[in-house]
Write an enzyme that holds these catalytic residues in place. Sequence first.
Site, short mmCIF file in Angstrom:
data_model
loop_
_atom_site.label_atom_id
_atom_site.label_comp_id
_atom_site.label_asym_id
_atom_site.label_seq_id
_atom_site.Cartn_x
_atom_site.Cartn_y
_atom_site.Cartn_z
N TYR A 116 -2.75 0.03 10.72
CA TYR A 116 -2.55 -0.45 9.39
C TYR A 116 -0.90 0.29 8.79
CZ TYR A 116 -4.05 -0.84 4.15
OH TYR A 116 -4.03 -1.00 2.89
N SER A 143 0.92 -0.97 0.00
CA SER A 143 0.00 0.54 -0.31
C SER A 143 0.69 1.09 -0.08
CB SER A 143 -1.01 0.19 1.03
OG SER A 143 -1.14 1.37 1.63
#
Length: 254
Positions: A150, A137
């Site tokens: 995260y 990501s």
Amino acid sequence: MDTRPLAVITGGSSGIGLALARRLALRHWRLALVARGAERLEAAAASLPVETSAHVCDVGDPAAVLALAAELTALGGGRVDLLVCNAGIPGRSGALDVEPAVARHVMDVNYGGMVGITRALWPALTAARGRVVNVCSVAGTVALARAAPYAASKHAALAWSRALAAAAPAEGVRVLTVNPGPVPTPGFPQDDLLAHPLARRFVVSDEACAAAIIRGLEKRRREIFVPEWWRVAGVLQAVAPSTMAWAAARARRG
């Protein structure tokens, strides 16, 4: 014996994983989809026009991953041609309010799951001289105040994927690291971004990600950002960390 290549896709019941599965189906791959939710997983497998097996597994559970790897290795006759590590869960907590148990769980799935399934399937990948796609990501290149666990898990996943990409060719395996921007999926609906007239421009579709992954594999790329201009975020984090920290703090207050 079925000689078609086998692709294993974690997080394959929706989002980027399912979009990629549809594109591989058009290329006549055999598919093995992995996810935690049985109902959605079975529906995803049934929707594809090629032989597709469904495997319920929480990749954050090391024992379950080892059992899954044995099952998948047998399915592929000792070979796995493509492993897509796409499973992930959100971690919507700040650095100062996240519960340690939540942080550990997010890390176990988003980072530990990637490491575990790759290591467990490594003999099958080397036997096939296969490929690994690690869906990390943009959050792995910047610090996000509102999603600290995260971001931390994706930083770990990105660092490990880059290390694997350096080591794997010596054993005949190629690795593609993928860093998408925000993608609307059932687990990550991106409602706040989509509701904002400017922020929605930063959102990318799962189909666009799948198409970029196919191109990256065909061009033998080692790392891609989707879209490529998201690479700027990582560069800014590296060269101007104080500015990025100020921007993250402003975004948190907003």
